[in-house]
Scaffold this active site. Structure first.
Site, PDB file in Angstrom:
ATOM      1  N   THR A 107       0.824  -1.223   0.000  1.00  0.00           N
ATOM      2  CA  THR A 107       0.000   0.000   0.000  1.00  0.00           C
ATOM      3  C   THR A 107       0.854   1.267   0.000  1.00  0.00           C
ATOM      4  O   THR A 107       0.371   2.350  -0.287  1.00  0.00           O
ATOM      5  CB  THR A 107      -0.894   0.050   1.246  1.00  0.00           C
ATOM      6  OG1 THR A 107      -0.029   0.139   2.408  1.00  0.00           O
ATOM      7  CG2 THR A 107      -1.747  -1.204   1.373  1.00  0.00           C
ATOM      8  N   ASP A 201      16.886  -0.171  -1.519  1.00  0.00           N
ATOM      9  CA  ASP A 201      16.301  -0.109  -0.181  1.00  0.00           C
ATOM     10  C   ASP A 201      17.400   0.273   0.821  1.00  0.00           C
ATOM     11  O   ASP A 201      18.312  -0.514   1.092  1.00  0.00           O
ATOM     12  CB  ASP A 201      15.693  -1.467   0.179  1.00  0.00           C
ATOM     13  CG  ASP A 201      14.903  -1.396   1.479  1.00  0.00           C
ATOM     14  OD1 ASP A 201      13.720  -1.765   1.464  1.00  0.00           O
ATOM     15  OD2 ASP A 201      15.472  -0.963   2.511  1.00  0.00           O
ATOM     16  N   ASP A 204      17.888  -2.058   3.912  1.00  0.00           N
ATOM     17  CA  ASP A 204      18.505  -3.339   3.566  1.00  0.00           C
ATOM     18  C   ASP A 204      19.987  -3.161   3.237  1.00  0.00           C
ATOM     19  O   ASP A 204      20.814  -4.002   3.607  1.00  0.00           O
ATOM     20  CB  ASP A 204      17.796  -3.966   2.355  1.00  0.00           C
ATOM     21  CG  ASP A 204      16.398  -4.467   2.711  1.00  0.00           C
ATOM     22  OD1 ASP A 204      16.044  -4.446   3.902  1.00  0.00           O
ATOM     23  OD2 ASP A 204      15.672  -4.869   1.785  1.00  0.00           O
TER      24      ASP A 204
HETATM   25  C1  PRP Z   1      12.207   3.554   3.972  1.00  0.00           C
HETATM   26  C2  PRP Z   1      12.944   4.850   4.193  1.00  0.00           C
HETATM   27  C3  PRP Z   1      11.836   5.781   4.598  1.00  0.00           C
HETATM   28  C4  PRP Z   1      10.652   5.281   3.774  1.00  0.00           C
HETATM   29  C5  PRP Z   1      10.469   6.187   2.604  1.00  0.00           C
HETATM   30  O1  PRP Z   1      11.983   2.917   5.186  1.00  0.00           O
HETATM   31  O2  PRP Z   1      13.974   4.768   5.130  1.00  0.00           O
HETATM   32  O3  PRP Z   1      11.540   5.749   5.981  1.00  0.00           O
HETATM   33  O4  PRP Z   1      11.001   3.953   3.335  1.00  0.00           O
HETATM   34  O5  PRP Z   1       9.333   5.853   1.886  1.00  0.00           O
HETATM   35  P1  PRP Z   1       8.079   6.813   1.771  1.00  0.00           P
HETATM   36  O6  PRP Z   1       8.589   8.196   1.521  1.00  0.00           O
HETATM   37  O7  PRP Z   1       7.323   6.260   0.591  1.00  0.00           O
HETATM   38  O8  PRP Z   1       7.276   6.727   3.051  1.00  0.00           O
HETATM   39  P2  PRP Z   1      11.262   1.504   5.318  1.00  0.00           P
HETATM   40  O9  PRP Z   1       9.799   1.692   5.551  1.00  0.00           O
HETATM   41  O10 PRP Z   1      11.649   0.633   4.170  1.00  0.00           O
HETATM   42  O11 PRP Z   1      11.856   0.934   6.669  1.00  0.00           O
HETATM   43  P3  PRP Z   1      13.371   0.622   7.112  1.00  0.00           P
HETATM   44  O12 PRP Z   1      14.057   1.930   7.358  1.00  0.00           O
HETATM   45  O13 PRP Z   1      13.184  -0.182   8.350  1.00  0.00           O
HETATM   46  O14 PRP Z   1      14.024  -0.171   6.010  1.00  0.00           O
HETATM   47  N1  URA Z   2      12.626   3.332   0.666  1.00  0.00           N
HETATM   48  C1  URA Z   2      13.883   3.033   0.292  1.00  0.00           C
HETATM   49  O1  URA Z   2      14.690   2.535   1.091  1.00  0.00           O
HETATM   50  N2  URA Z   2      14.235   3.261  -0.987  1.00  0.00           N
HETATM   51  C2  URA Z   2      13.393   3.793  -1.899  1.00  0.00           C
HETATM   52  O2  URA Z   2      13.786   3.999  -3.058  1.00  0.00           O
HETATM   53  C3  URA Z   2      12.090   4.096  -1.476  1.00  0.00           C
HETATM   54  C4  URA Z   2      11.725   3.864  -0.188  1.00  0.00           C
END
Ligand code: PRP
Ligand code: URA
Length: 210
Positions: A107, A201, A204
């Site tokens: 989503t 990511d 990751d």
């Molecule tokens: C990633 C990133 C942001 C978010 C950005 O975190 O670090 O917090 O996605 O996406 P958005 O602008 O569409 O909200 P993620 O939710 O993957 O979690 P993580 O940091 O634990 O990997």
């Molecule tokens: N979160 C990430 O870590 N990378 C992207 O490109 C978008 C969301």
């Protein structure tokens, strides 16, 4: 809302290595730290200071010191943790609060799974750390959280952003005192909500797949 894209060849050089899919986690983590120190320098340009009288070995003089209440740094877990050390290196007297957020990969909506912040953020300068501003959902929710606790101005530091995410934040937080400092503004989001060209990511690449 103010947006500042740091324009410096050192930042672009480090970003190029960061984006490279062949860059391993240890190098990726070190580069995020180095980039953060450079971005933090830009982001703290308006940090609040007050006059402070001292005596040098030869004369009295008045300099400045960071004002009270001390600034609050808020890394968004997980990926924002990788930026924390670089920020506290530059602002060692700041306090640190935490927000844990995860984006649902279908989503693209964020959920908040952890929070450790002061109840009252009145008069606090807040610096939010999150490397990726994609749809803007996570950062918008984080900034709204801080405003709901009384923060008056928030500066977010992101390594990369997509124009779609910036537009979403601008629309939702119109009229609030928000500054966004970026390492680069990328081209667009793909159909999975990933920044293009981006770096993949961030969580990751910093900490491995979970
Ligand atoms: C990633 C990133 C942001 C978010 C950005 O975190 O670090 O917090 O996605 O996406 P958005 O602008 O569409 O909200 P993620 O939710 O993957 O979690 P993580 O940091 O634990 O990997
Ligand atoms: N979160 C990430 O870590 N990378 C992207 O490109 C978008 C969301």
């Amino acid at each position: 809302m103010r947006v500042h894209v740091a324009d410096h060849p050192l930042i672009t050089h480090k970003l190029t290595v960061l984006r490279d899919k062949n860059t391993p986690s240890p190098v990726f983590r070190a580069l995020v730290g180095e980039l953060m120190t450079l971005l933090a320098y830009e982001a703290t340009r308006d940090v609040r200071v007050e006059p402070h009288a001292i005596e040098t070995p030869v004369a009295p003089t008045t300099g400045v010191r960071i004002s009270e209440p001390r600034p609050l740094i808020v890394p968004i877990l997980r990926a924002g943790l990788g930026m924390l050390e670089g920020m506290v290196t530059l602002l060692p007297t700041a306090e640190v609060g935490f927000l844990g957020m995860a984006r649902n990969e279908v989503t693209l909506e964020p959920t908040t799974y952890a929070e450790r912040l002061p109840d009252d953020l009145s008069d606090r300068q807040c610096f939010v750390l999150d490397p990726m501003l994609a749809t803007g959902g996570s950062l918008t929710a984080a900034i709204q959280f801080l405003f709901a606790r009384g923060a008056q101005d928030v500066t977010a530091i992101c390594i990369l952003a997509a124009p779609e995410g910036l537009a979403a934040i601008e629309k939702t937080l119109d009229g609030h005192d928000v500054t966004i400092v970026l390492g680069a503004l990328d081209d667009h989001l793909n159909e999975n909500g990933y920044i293009i060209p981006g770096l993949g990511d961030a969580g990751d690449r910093l900490y491995g797949l979970v």
